[in-house]
Each structure stands twice: as structure tokens, then as C-alpha cells.
Motif scaffolding. Sequence first.
Motif, PDB file in Angstrom:
ATOM      1  N   GLN A 124      58.397  15.153 -84.238  1.00 47.45           N
ATOM      2  CA  GLN A 124      59.425  15.588 -83.703  1.00 47.45           C
ATOM      3  C   GLN A 124      59.982  14.563 -82.766  1.00 47.45           C
ATOM      4  N   THR A 125      61.114  14.062 -82.678  1.00 43.12           N
ATOM      5  CA  THR A 125      61.600  13.192 -81.798  1.00 43.12           C
ATOM      6  C   THR A 125      61.945  13.568 -80.539  1.00 43.12           C
ATOM      7  N   ASN A 126      62.150  12.679 -79.451  1.00 42.40           N
ATOM      8  CA  ASN A 126      62.748  13.022 -77.949  1.00 42.40           C
ATOM      9  C   ASN A 126      62.039  14.209 -77.218  1.00 42.40           C
ATOM     10  N   THR A 127      60.879  14.265 -77.593  1.00 40.99           N
ATOM     11  CA  THR A 127      59.767  15.373 -76.900  1.00 40.99           C
ATOM     12  C   THR A 127      59.148  14.693 -75.668  1.00 40.99           C
ATOM     13  N   ALA A 128      59.026  13.176 -75.860  1.00 33.50           N
ATOM     14  CA  ALA A 128      58.192  12.640 -74.621  1.00 33.50           C
ATOM     15  C   ALA A 128      56.764  12.844 -74.717  1.00 33.50           C
ATOM     16  N   ASP A 129      56.353  13.696 -75.909  1.00 34.49           N
ATOM     17  CA  ASP A 129      54.982  14.019 -75.658  1.00 34.49           C
ATOM     18  C   ASP A 129      54.006  13.518 -77.086  1.00 34.49           C
ATOM     19  N   SER A 130      54.808  12.411 -77.822  1.00 33.69           N
ATOM     20  CA  SER A 130      54.084  11.780 -78.799  1.00 33.69           C
ATOM     21  C   SER A 130      54.854  10.684 -79.352  1.00 33.69           C
ATOM     22  N   VAL A 131      54.039  10.001 -80.091  1.00 31.98           N
ATOM     23  CA  VAL A 131      54.560   8.562 -80.542  1.00 31.98           C
ATOM     24  C   VAL A 131      54.086   8.278 -82.093  1.00 31.98           C
ATOM     25  N   LEU A 132      55.090   7.604 -82.733  1.00 28.69           N
ATOM     26  CA  LEU A 132      54.904   7.555 -84.097  1.00 28.69           C
ATOM     27  C   LEU A 132      54.563   6.211 -84.577  1.00 28.69           C
ATOM     28  N   THR A 133      53.354   5.732 -85.180  1.00 33.18           N
ATOM     29  CA  THR A 133      53.187   4.637 -85.565  1.00 33.18           C
ATOM     30  C   THR A 133      52.918   4.909 -87.024  1.00 33.18           C
ATOM     31  N   LEU A 134      53.156   3.599 -87.834  1.00 34.22           N
ATOM     32  CA  LEU A 134      52.286   3.338 -89.280  1.00 34.22           C
ATOM     33  C   LEU A 134      51.542   2.600 -89.086  1.00 34.22           C
ATOM     34  N   LEU A 135      50.121   2.722 -89.660  1.00 34.92           N
ATOM     35  CA  LEU A 135      49.213   1.854 -89.712  1.00 34.92           C
ATOM     36  C   LEU A 135      48.905   1.449 -90.979  1.00 34.92           C
ATOM     37  N   PRO A 136      49.050  -0.050 -91.393  1.00 29.97           N
ATOM     38  CA  PRO A 136      48.730  -0.424 -92.730  1.00 29.97           C
ATOM     39  C   PRO A 136      47.253  -0.420 -93.070  1.00 29.97           C
ATOM     40  N   GLY A 137      46.932   0.038 -94.360  1.00 29.80           N
ATOM     41  CA  GLY A 137      45.662   0.115 -94.693  1.00 29.80           C
ATOM     42  C   GLY A 137      45.429  -0.210 -95.983  1.00 29.80           C
ATOM     43  N   PHE A 160      52.987  -0.944 -87.268  1.00 32.53           N
ATOM     44  CA  PHE A 160      54.540  -0.473 -87.073  1.00 32.53           C
ATOM     45  C   PHE A 160      54.599   0.437 -85.927  1.00 32.53           C
ATOM     46  N   ARG A 161      55.517   0.445 -85.236  1.00 35.02           N
ATOM     47  CA  ARG A 161      55.978   1.330 -84.339  1.00 35.02           C
ATOM     48  C   ARG A 161      57.401   1.592 -84.556  1.00 35.02           C
ATOM     49  N   ILE A 162      57.609   2.970 -84.723  1.00 33.79           N
ATOM     50  CA  ILE A 162      59.019   3.453 -85.271  1.00 33.79           C
ATOM     51  C   ILE A 162      59.531   4.068 -84.136  1.00 33.79           C
ATOM     52  N   GLN A 163      60.692   3.400 -83.611  1.00 36.10           N
ATOM     53  CA  GLN A 163      61.436   4.141 -82.035  1.00 36.10           C
ATOM     54  C   GLN A 163      62.051   5.485 -82.556  1.00 36.10           C
ATOM     55  N   ASP A 164      61.873   6.341 -81.946  1.00 33.24           N
ATOM     56  CA  ASP A 164      62.562   7.952 -82.126  1.00 33.24           C
ATOM     57  C   ASP A 164      64.025   7.536 -82.782  1.00 33.24           C
ATOM     58  N   LYS A 165      64.784   6.852 -82.206  1.00 31.10           N
ATOM     59  CA  LYS A 165      66.264   6.785 -82.585  1.00 31.10           C
ATOM     60  C   LYS A 165      66.187   6.217 -83.934  1.00 31.10           C
ATOM     61  N   VAL A 166      65.318   5.729 -84.390  1.00 29.62           N
ATOM     62  CA  VAL A 166      65.373   5.062 -85.714  1.00 29.62           C
ATOM     63  C   VAL A 166      64.897   6.270 -86.696  1.00 29.62           C
ATOM     64  N   VAL A 167      63.841   6.783 -86.269  1.00 26.13           N
ATOM     65  CA  VAL A 167      63.120   8.046 -86.853  1.00 26.13           C
ATOM     66  C   VAL A 167      64.404   9.081 -87.018  1.00 26.13           C
ATOM     67  N   ASP A 168      65.369   9.321 -86.331  1.00 25.32           N
ATOM     68  CA  ASP A 168      66.575  10.092 -86.331  1.00 25.32           C
ATOM     69  C   ASP A 168      67.194   9.634 -87.366  1.00 25.32           C
ATOM     70  N   GLU A 169      67.614   8.619 -87.348  1.00 25.90           N
ATOM     71  CA  GLU A 169      68.476   8.080 -88.454  1.00 25.90           C
ATOM     72  C   GLU A 169      67.770   8.083 -89.698  1.00 25.90           C
ATOM     73  N   ILE A 170      66.538   7.648 -89.991  1.00 27.49           N
ATOM     74  CA  ILE A 170      65.902   7.752 -91.261  1.00 27.49           C
ATOM     75  C   ILE A 170      66.058   9.307 -91.720  1.00 27.49           C
ATOM     76  N   LYS A 171      65.645  10.146 -90.625  1.00 31.71           N
ATOM     77  CA  LYS A 171      65.753  11.735 -91.091  1.00 31.71           C
ATOM     78  C   LYS A 171      67.209  12.146 -91.495  1.00 31.71           C
ATOM     79  N   ALA A 172      68.243  11.792 -90.891  1.00 28.24           N
ATOM     80  CA  ALA A 172      69.511  12.251 -91.022  1.00 28.24           C
ATOM     81  C   ALA A 172      69.948  11.665 -92.371  1.00 28.24           C
ATOM     82  N   LEU A 173      69.648  10.378 -92.846  1.00 30.31           N
ATOM     83  CA  LEU A 173      70.048   9.827 -94.221  1.00 30.31           C
ATOM     84  C   LEU A 173      69.269  10.314 -95.228  1.00 30.31           C
ATOM     85  N   ALA A 174      68.008  10.653 -95.041  1.00 31.08           N
ATOM     86  CA  ALA A 174      67.158  11.447 -96.089  1.00 31.08           C
ATOM     87  C   ALA A 174      67.831  12.887 -96.210  1.00 31.08           C
TER      88      ALA A 174
END
Length: 266
Positions: A203-216, A91-105
Amino acid sequence: MRTTINFFRFIPAIIFLLFLITCKKDNKTIGTETVNPTYIEDSIITKNITISNIKQLLSGIPDSTADSYYQKYLGEFKPSLTNKGQYPFLFRIQDKVVDEIKALANSNKDTYVHFILTNNNNKLGLLFESGKKKYFVTEVSKLTEIDSLKFSTMDSNFRTVIYPRMNEIKSKLIASDPKKEGDNSYDNSTDVMIPYKTFDEYQTNTADSVLTLLPGIVTENKANSNSKSKKHHFTLILAIFPIDANKAFLPPTVYYDDFCLKPPGC
């Protein structure tokens, strides 16, 4: 727990290809499966890449705990990149979605980022829950709030279409476990809760990393606070892939062993 896995050298190649390969208009047949390059299902990446290439990229990954979780998932669920596949490679979580998740949390003072497994058009998808509200986690856009009726329908479909196989695999693994570890008195995971402090490592919007969720699948005899076994349960691995100055993906930092799985509970 924070763990840097230097052995995930093949996984970044998958993500790199998923970003770089250009989508085409015509369908492409791979063996007996048809891949629609323009088809992008929310929560699940589907692009124009062959099954044989994926298998080659994933072959020969040296052993590690997180790697064993992912490899067990690959072997049991046999994820597919085609439109027919029920289970994703990641699963790839886009930065703008990460920001929304963090804001709600943060707004709801959540100590966990709570993901609920769901059925998305007969494929495994993710919901995010915060403040008693549920949101569909989309791959390409933003969080979409769903009402109780929609959730009930999605959850019913999940338990009918996706969940039975998850429970069958768990039961099979317990039955064949040489150490007789695992517990069949409760079903497989339906919820994966990641400590907020862990999720906030990205950390979002840094252009130096990507967030994914790998099933396991949990391959060690881990237990919750009530000593209930999590072994053979579906889980997620949070993987943060750094990107260097040449836009190349570097080995990820992964988090996985302090997650709460329900069942059996935290």
C-alpha cells in the motif's frame, strides 16, 4: 505465497544506507572501480557506498528459500554499485510508480503485473506491460511509455548485451546440478509476471513501508503449469520492508514462488 523472512537482517541495512548516505559531487574510486555518487540510473540504485561495505552487510545470511534465490544471484551475477555494473543489487519502485502500475493494471483488468527485462544503457532494467503498451520503469520519476520501435531497439540490445550472460549462467548451473534438474531446451527468463493480488499487498503513501524487487535465481525444482522446470531461471523477489516509528527498517515480507516466468511460461 506470502513469507516473512526474519533472516534478511542485512538487506534492510543496504536500503537504509542507500536512502541516508548523502551524495557528493566528486567521484570516488573503490579499488579499480569508480563510483559517481550523483549518478542515479533509472531502475537501478547507485549511491556513494563502498563495495566492501555491501559485501560485509550481505555476509552470513542464514538459509531460507528466498534468501537462497538472492544469494545465488549475488554469487553468479556479482552485481555492482558502480556505473560500470550491468546487474543491480535491487530495484526500488517509488510509490508514485506503484500507483501508476496499479491504475493501468486495474484499467486493463490485468491479473498479473507484467515486467519485461530490458537493456537500460547497457544495464539491466525493467519495463512494465499492460494493455499491449509498454512503459519504462524509472527509479526516480514515473512510468514512461515507449513505442514499438523503441522497444525493439531496447529488446535487441538486451538480447545482445545482457541476455547472453543470463543464458550462460543458466546452462552452467544445469550442467553442474548434482540432481540433474533444470531444462536447457529453452532460454532464461525475459519476463517476470507477479500476480496482481500479490503486488497489491503493498500500500502506497503510508510512510511505513518500502517496496523493492530483489533479483534472484530459482534454486528449487519449481515447475510451471505444464511441468516445465523453472530451476536456475532468473526471477524477482517482491520484498516489502516495514519502517518503524524510529524510521528503522524491519525484516521484510517477501513474495516469490507464485510468479510466472517466461520462458518457460505460466
